[in-house]
Design an enzyme around this catalytic site. Structure first.
Site, short mmCIF file in Angstrom:
data_model
loop_
_atom_site.label_atom_id
_atom_site.label_comp_id
_atom_site.label_asym_id
_atom_site.label_seq_id
_atom_site.Cartn_x
_atom_site.Cartn_y
_atom_site.Cartn_z
NE ARG A 144 -9.10 -14.66 -16.02
CZ ARG A 144 -9.41 -13.45 -15.62
NH1 ARG A 144 -9.21 -13.11 -14.37
NH2 ARG A 144 -9.91 -12.60 -16.46
CG LEU A 180 1.39 -20.08 -13.22
CD1 LEU A 180 2.41 -20.63 -14.20
CD2 LEU A 180 0.26 -21.09 -13.04
CE1 TYR A 210 1.36 -16.18 -22.51
CE2 TYR A 210 0.40 -17.12 -20.53
CZ TYR A 210 1.16 -16.14 -21.15
OH TYR A 210 1.71 -15.15 -20.41
NE ARG A 264 4.62 -11.49 -17.08
CZ ARG A 264 4.39 -10.79 -18.18
NH1 ARG A 264 5.09 -9.72 -18.43
NH2 ARG A 264 3.47 -11.18 -19.02
CG HIS A 290 -1.96 1.03 1.16
ND1 HIS A 290 -1.84 2.21 1.86
CD2 HIS A 290 -3.11 1.11 0.46
CE1 HIS A 290 -2.88 2.97 1.59
NE2 HIS A 290 -3.68 2.33 0.75
CD GLU A 291 2.20 3.54 3.63
OE1 GLU A 291 2.70 4.64 3.35
OE2 GLU A 291 1.00 3.39 3.97
N1 LIG Z 1 -0.46 -22.02 -20.58
C1 LIG Z 1 0.71 -21.40 -20.74
N2 LIG Z 1 1.37 -21.46 -21.92
C2 LIG Z 1 2.54 -20.82 -22.08
N3 LIG Z 1 3.15 -20.11 -21.11
C3 LIG Z 1 2.55 -19.99 -19.92
C4 LIG Z 1 1.32 -20.63 -19.67
N4 LIG Z 1 0.96 -20.38 -18.39
C5 LIG Z 1 1.93 -19.59 -17.89
N5 LIG Z 1 2.88 -19.35 -18.79
C6 LIG Z 1 4.10 -18.56 -18.58
O1 LIG Z 1 4.37 -18.52 -17.18
C7 LIG Z 1 4.49 -17.17 -16.75
C8 LIG Z 1 3.98 -17.02 -15.37
O2 LIG Z 1 2.59 -17.20 -15.34
P1 LIG Z 1 1.72 -16.45 -14.27
O3 LIG Z 1 0.33 -16.85 -14.41
O4 LIG Z 1 2.41 -16.62 -12.99
O5 LIG Z 1 1.91 -14.92 -14.69
P2 LIG Z 1 1.13 -14.04 -15.78
O6 LIG Z 1 0.02 -14.83 -16.35
O7 LIG Z 1 2.15 -13.52 -16.69
O8 LIG Z 1 0.59 -12.88 -14.88
P3 LIG Z 1 -0.67 -12.86 -13.93
O9 LIG Z 1 -1.19 -14.26 -13.91
O10 LIG Z 1 -0.12 -12.42 -12.63
O11 LIG Z 1 -1.61 -11.91 -14.54
C9 LIG Z 1 3.71 -16.38 -17.75
O12 LIG Z 1 4.21 -15.11 -17.88
C10 LIG Z 1 3.91 -17.17 -19.04
O13 LIG Z 1 5.11 -16.78 -19.66
#
Ligand SMILES: Nc1ncnc2c1ncn2[C@@H]1O[C@H](COP(=O)(O)OP(=O)(O)OP(=O)(O)O)[C@@H](O)[C@H]1O
Ligand SMILES: [Mg+2]
Length: 455
Positions: free
Chosen positions: A359, A421, A364, A405, A249-250
């Site tokens: 999601r 994740l 992807y 990422r 928050h800060e």
């Molecule tokens: N189904 C998928 N196919 C390909 N790459 C994936 C898939 N799911 C996750 N990733 C990769 O893993 C990374 C981490 O996923 P994560 O859900 O933690 O972060 P994000 O989706 O980028 O962001 P957030 O979910 O916080 O909005 C993603 O940035 C993506 O590069």
């Protein structure tokens, strides 16, 4: 050293051993008391009979002229001869009708022992019960009369036991079994309760258990300490999450000021690549902080909320929403059926854990996402696959790290903060489950979540 109290384990163990020993000792002493092979006073009934017999003999033979004929007559008149015999001893210890064989030794032994008492005594020698003496007068001589009876009664049960060590051991074990069982129960019940409570904490259910503060005082204390520990853990977790929430928050205020200053700079100096870069990075930072804030808000005290949940109700809407979201992007989410099972956990956290993976898959995938729920002995397995580009082998573990990422250009612009994740991973482990990413046979990424279910 303090005296043992019965409410303490120490006191109970002591009492039970002491009581068992006492019972065995009483049984042994009682058995020897009733042992007919020990010298005893003649019981009143037989004593009366013996006295009457003595009086009868005295009145009939006290004035007989010859001692020998009197004795012969007495023997002849004895209808029970062989079973019940009379022997007479003068005051000097000589037998007037000497018994035969074994009987002499038994009778002599009996005389020396019974002499010490004023009352007539009895004692069993092998199969022969001896009793006496009863004073009689025959042919004007004062004599002692002794009785020998063939004894057919089996010895009392306890005595039979004493004579057979193996059976004695068995009897002692049988009588002490209930006491020892009770001891074992008293010992193990609170220990098992403590073990269950510890397992519950290991499963992530950090709850107080008032039941732990019952039972023997040692366990009561251990239970109280355990509950204190649980309380301390709960406070610590909440404290940390509050700290995280406060920090994020800060962090937002200086970031907002940074973005404002950047906007002013753009207005003054006009657009430039560097300023645009500062703006996108600041925007990303803000996004991350917002997500972090949201996450910590959701997790504050969430670890204390545990519910018994139906799996179908829990993720039914998540799947429907996923199908809708996929359709919007001209993609298809395929999920056949959610099994009818139950689990314990925090519903909000569990929903967002699966939602994050779904999601990602929708974002992807090329065209299809497959979600498969399997319920078996090992628990619940949720498999989420897509036909997208997937993740390189060496990055499969890293995608669960916060803010991680995949380092391709594609993700730079995909907008996520890289927390999804990481949140899923933390929720799954909090619920004692496992999560694993691998290459899907359908081309893209496969994420497999296993969670324990309620039996
Ligand atoms: N189904 C998928 N196919 C390909 N790459 C994936 C898939 N799911 C996750 N990733 C990769 O893993 C990374 C981490 O996923 P994560 O859900 O933690 O972060 P994000 O989706 O980028 O962001 P957030 O979910 O916080 O909005 C993603 O940035 C993506 O590069
Ligand atoms: Mg994501």
């Amino acid at each position: 050293m303090n005296l043992p109290k019965f409410s303490s384990l120490y006191g109970r163990i002591f009492a039970i051993f002491w009581l068992t020993m006492l019972l065995v000792l009483i049984a042994v002493i009682a058995a020897s008391q009733f042992d007919p092979r020990q010298l005893h006073d003649v019981p009143s009934g037989p004593l009366q009979d013996m006295k009457e017999k003595g009086q009868e003999i005295t009145s009939r033979y006290q004035n007989s002229p010859s001692l020998r004929t009197a004795l012969m007559q007495i023997e002849r008149n004895n209808v029970d001869r062989g079973k019940l015999d009379y022997y007479f001893n003068d005051t000097n210890g000589h037998w007037l009708n000497p018994p035969m064989g074994m009987k002499v030794r038994a009778l002599n032994n009996f005389i020396t022992q019974s002499d010490k008492s004023d009352l007539p005594q009895q004692r069993l020698y092998g199969r022969l019960m001896l009793a006496g003496p009863i004073p009689v007068v025959i042919a004007n001589r004062e004599l002692h009369m002794y009785f020998t009876v063939r004894w057919h009664q089996p010895p009392p049960f306890l005595l039979q036991l004493l004579d057979k060590p193996f059976q004695l051991l068995l009897a002692v074990m049988l009588t002490s079994t209930p006491l020892l069982l009770w001891l074992a129960w008293a010992l193990s019940k609170p220990a098992m309760r403590l073990e269950k409570a510890a397992q519950k904490v290991a499963r992530g259910v950090i709850e107080l258990d008032p039941e732990l503060e019952k039972g023997p005082s040692e366990f009561k204390q251990a239970g109280a300490s355990f509950n204190q520990m649980v309380m301390a853990i709960n406070n610590k977790i909440s404290e940390q999450q509050r700290l995280l929430s406060n920090i994020s928050h800060e962090l937002r205020s200086p970031l907002t000021r940074l973005r404002m200053a950047n906007a002013l700079a753009i207005r003054k100096q006009g657009e430039s690549a560097e300023l645009a870069r500062i703006d996108t990075e600041a925007e990303r930072l803000e996004l991350m902080i917002n997500e972090l804030l949201e996450l910590s808000r959701r997790q504050i005290d969430a670890h204390q909320i545990r519910q018994h949940l139906s799996i179908q109700e829990l993720w039914g809407d998540t799947i429907e929403d996923g199908k809708f979201e996929a359709e919007q992007q001209k993609k298809t989410l395929i999920c056949h059926q959610i099994p009818n099972a139950f689990m314990t956990g925090n519903p909000n956290l569990l929903i967002s854990a699966v939602e994050n993976v779904i999601r990602n898959a929708i974002r992807y995938c090329e065209r299809f996402v497959w979600v498969d729920f399997q319920h078996n002995n090992g628990g619940l397995t949720i498999k989420i696959e897509d036909d997208g580009p997937g993740v390189d082998e060496e990055e499969l573990d890293a995608i669960f790290r916060p803010f991680y990422r995949v380092s391709t250009a594609r993700d730079r612009h995909s907008g996520g903060a890289g927390l999804g994740l990481a949140i899923t991973h933390s929720v799954v482990t909090q619920h004692n489950g496992h999560i694993k990413a691998s290459r899907s046979q359908r081309g893209g990424l496969e994420v497999q979540i296993t969670l324990p279910v309620d039996l």
